[in-house]
Design a protein around this motif. Structure first.
Motif, PDB file in Angstrom:
ATOM      1  N   GLU A 130      90.783  18.843  81.963  1.00  0.00           N
ATOM      2  CA  GLU A 130      89.875  19.951  82.229  1.00  0.00           C
ATOM      3  C   GLU A 130      89.426  19.985  83.684  1.00  0.00           C
ATOM      4  OE1 GLU A 130      87.366  16.533  81.803  1.00  0.00           O
ATOM      5  OE2 GLU A 130      88.700  17.318  80.261  1.00  0.00           O
ATOM      6  N   SER A 131      88.887  21.158  84.043  1.00  0.00           N
ATOM      7  CA  SER A 131      88.222  21.325  85.333  1.00  0.00           C
ATOM      8  C   SER A 131      87.063  22.290  85.130  1.00  0.00           C
ATOM      9  CB  SER A 131      89.173  21.888  86.392  1.00  0.00           C
ATOM     10  OG  SER A 131      88.465  22.177  87.590  1.00  0.00           O
ATOM     11  N   GLN A 132      85.861  21.772  85.310  1.00  0.00           N
ATOM     12  CA  GLN A 132      84.682  22.619  85.194  1.00  0.00           C
ATOM     13  C   GLN A 132      84.229  23.054  86.583  1.00  0.00           C
ATOM     14  OE1 GLN A 132      82.618  19.487  82.869  1.00  0.00           O
ATOM     15  NE2 GLN A 132      82.065  21.182  81.501  1.00  0.00           N
ATOM     16  N   PHE A 133      83.831  24.295  86.695  1.00  0.00           N
ATOM     17  CA  PHE A 133      83.241  24.818  87.921  1.00  0.00           C
ATOM     18  C   PHE A 133      81.857  25.348  87.575  1.00  0.00           C
ATOM     19  CE2 PHE A 133      82.462  28.867  90.255  1.00  0.00           C
ATOM     20  CZ  PHE A 133      82.063  28.293  91.456  1.00  0.00           C
ATOM     21  N   TRP A 134      80.828  24.673  88.111  1.00  0.00           N
ATOM     22  CA  TRP A 134      79.448  25.086  87.887  1.00  0.00           C
ATOM     23  C   TRP A 134      78.935  25.742  89.170  1.00  0.00           C
ATOM     24  CZ3 TRP A 134      77.352  19.834  85.554  1.00  0.00           C
ATOM     25  CH2 TRP A 134      78.007  19.611  84.325  1.00  0.00           C
TER      26      TRP A 134
ATOM     27  N   ASN B  29      86.118  24.760  96.046  1.00  0.00           N
ATOM     28  CA  ASN B  29      86.534  23.845  94.986  1.00  0.00           C
ATOM     29  C   ASN B  29      85.492  23.812  93.873  1.00  0.00           C
ATOM     30  OD1 ASN B  29      84.467  21.997  95.783  1.00  0.00           O
ATOM     31  ND2 ASN B  29      85.823  21.201  97.389  1.00  0.00           N
ATOM     32  N   ALA B  30      85.681  22.915  92.922  1.00  0.00           N
ATOM     33  CA  ALA B  30      84.801  22.833  91.758  1.00  0.00           C
ATOM     34  C   ALA B  30      83.871  21.631  91.822  1.00  0.00           C
ATOM     35  CB  ALA B  30      85.649  22.779  90.484  1.00  0.00           C
TER      36      ALA B  30
ATOM     37  N   THR C 177      78.126  34.421  83.259  1.00  0.00           N
ATOM     38  CA  THR C 177      79.429  34.462  83.929  1.00  0.00           C
ATOM     39  C   THR C 177      79.341  33.962  85.368  1.00  0.00           C
ATOM     40  OG1 THR C 177      79.053  36.795  84.479  1.00  0.00           O
ATOM     41  CG2 THR C 177      80.329  36.335  82.494  1.00  0.00           C
ATOM     42  N   GLY C 178      78.466  32.985  85.624  1.00  0.00           N
ATOM     43  CA  GLY C 178      78.348  32.423  86.966  1.00  0.00           C
ATOM     44  C   GLY C 178      79.101  31.118  87.144  1.00  0.00           C
TER      45      GLY C 178
ATOM     46  N   ARG D  82      83.087  17.311  85.493  1.00  0.00           N
ATOM     47  CA  ARG D  82      84.487  16.957  85.702  1.00  0.00           C
ATOM     48  C   ARG D  82      85.165  18.095  86.465  1.00  0.00           C
ATOM     49  NH1 ARG D  82      86.379  14.424  79.834  1.00  0.00           N
ATOM     50  NH2 ARG D  82      85.380  12.380  80.096  1.00  0.00           N
ATOM     51  N   PRO D  83      85.174  18.046  87.777  1.00  0.00           N
ATOM     52  CA  PRO D  83      85.761  19.139  88.569  1.00  0.00           C
ATOM     53  C   PRO D  83      87.277  19.210  88.464  1.00  0.00           C
ATOM     54  CG  PRO D  83      85.092  17.342  89.996  1.00  0.00           C
ATOM     55  CD  PRO D  83      84.562  17.013  88.627  1.00  0.00           C
TER      56      PRO D  83
END
Length: 410
Positions: A263-267, A218-219, A380-381, A224-225
């Protein structure tokens, strides 16, 4: 087209005339016996390029003597369209049929006005199947989906990994409709016709390099996942839900989420993933893929933004410095609101399409231009999905579901 050099043709004339041509009581209206000397391309600059074969639909020139009485031209078991003004005593200009033959004889056959015939060895070149995409790579067993590509001709078989053979419902040259069989396992498909066999580059229920499935992958750990949902719409477990409504005077959402999920951010670092790029090779060889279900969508764009593994912020959406972005808005080409007909479909975005900058004009509207910046593999990570409104937005709702985000070879 298969082309013989003119020098080679010099040695082939005796073979063609003595061994490859048959005449059945041929007499032309000119009084001479019809003869085919050779077949060539029609480009005057390449008039010495002689053919032993050509592809479906190609225009060729049949060269010979006493051909003026030709009424029919056949390639294998298919009759070509003969235009009388293109038939002379010395030549016939004709397009090969655009369909594949049912019976392959490798013969070009002329039928004359007196009923006589003349045959000449000539191969209609037909490629093995060339599948390009599957509309729904995660279609369930028993569902019917579409495979697009070229050179799809009956009879044909479509076999899934594991050996299960699909029921082929509809065939035309560029599309197949197939029903997913019991026992279909994840992996490539094998598509076979009388003209060859091809293994698909795409996979059914693709398991390669999935980095977001919103279940165990998951994110979490970002600002903000996004909203993960499991309900009757689920493809396989949780999916990401993006939804809300844009108005013309609010092209960007920056306030509290409430019932809207833009939105959905994935860090990568924040989620505990290994350091490195999400793209396993040269960008031009890969595509971002995911399954999507569109309930409604009009007048807003999904921005897809790469960022460094240790992003730790949301600069990727507001800045054009980290990497160019991809922009998806299928409503634009459709000319209005779109949906996916209640089905999950596979979305493919080549990494080469990550080439846009986002800006705002004097009115505050979001606009996109092609970036002058080169795509940067160092950044691009991490990856974010972020919906932004368009200038045409006016009480424009969107509700989109996303699952099984992956980067795979084209």
């Amino acid at each position: 087209m298969k082309i013989l050099d003119k020098k080679i043709f010099t040695f082939l004339i005796p073979v063609i005339l003595l061994g490859l041509m048959t005449v059945t009581s041929c007499e032309d209206s000119e009084g001479g016996e019809p003869v085919i000397h050779y077949v060539r391309v029609t480009n005057p600059e390449s008039s010495d390029s002689l053919l032993v074969g050509a592809f479906l639909g190609d225009l060729v020139a049949i060269m010979g003597e006493n051909l003026g009485g030709t009424r029919e031209v056949w390639f294998n078991d298919l009759e070509a369209v003969v235009i009388p003004t293109y038939v002379t005593n010395k030549s016939i200009l004709v397009n090969l049929p655009s369909r594949a033959p049912s019976e392959v004889t490798n013969d070009l056959r002329l039928v004359f006005s007196n009923g006589s015939t003349l045959s000449h060895k000539f191969v209609v070149e037909i490629s093995e199947p060339m599948p390009v995409a599957m509309v729904s790579e995660y279609a369930p067993v028993g569902a019917t989906t579409v495979i697009t590509g070229d050179f799809f001709f009956e009879p044909m078989t479509v076999t899934f990994t594991g050996g299960a053979e699909a029921v082929v419902e509809v065939v035309d040259q560029n599309t197949l409709e197939v029903t997913i069989p019991e026992g279909a396992a994840p992996g490539p498909l094998t598509i076979q016709t009388n003209f060859g066999t091809t293994e698909t580059s795409f996979h059914y229920r693709d398991q390669r390099n999935i980095f977001l499935n919103y279940d165990d992958l998951n994110a979490d750990g970002s600002w903000r996942p996004g909203l993960y949902v499991t309900d009757d719409h689920s493809l396989d477990g949780n999916y990401l839900k993006l939804s809300g409504t844009y108005s013309a005077d609010a092209p960007r959402e920056e306030g509290p989420l409430g019932d809207n999920h833009y939105e959905s951010q994935f860090w990568g670092q924040g989620n505990g993933r290994p350091e490195g790029s999400l793209i396993p090779g040269e960008p031009e060889n890969y595509a971002l893929k995911f399954e999507a279900k569109i309930i409604t969508w009009d007048a807003s764009y999904l921005n897809i933004c790469f960022a460094p593994w240790n992003n730790g912020g949301n600069n990727e959406i507001w800045s054009n410095d980290l990497n160019p972005r991809a922009v998806w808005g299928p409503w634009e080409s459709a000319g209005g609101a779109v949906d996916s007909g209640g089905e999950w479909v596979t979305v493919t975005i080549p990494i080469t399409e990550f080439k846009y900058n986002m800006n705002t004009n004097d009115s505050g509207d979001v606009v996109y231009t092609e970036s002058a910046n080169k795509f940067n593999m160092d950044n691009t990570g991490s990856l974010s999905f972020w919906m932004l409104g368009a200038p045409s937005a006016d009480n424009s709702p969107f509700e989109i579901y996303i699952d099984n985000v992956r980067i795979v070879e084209l």
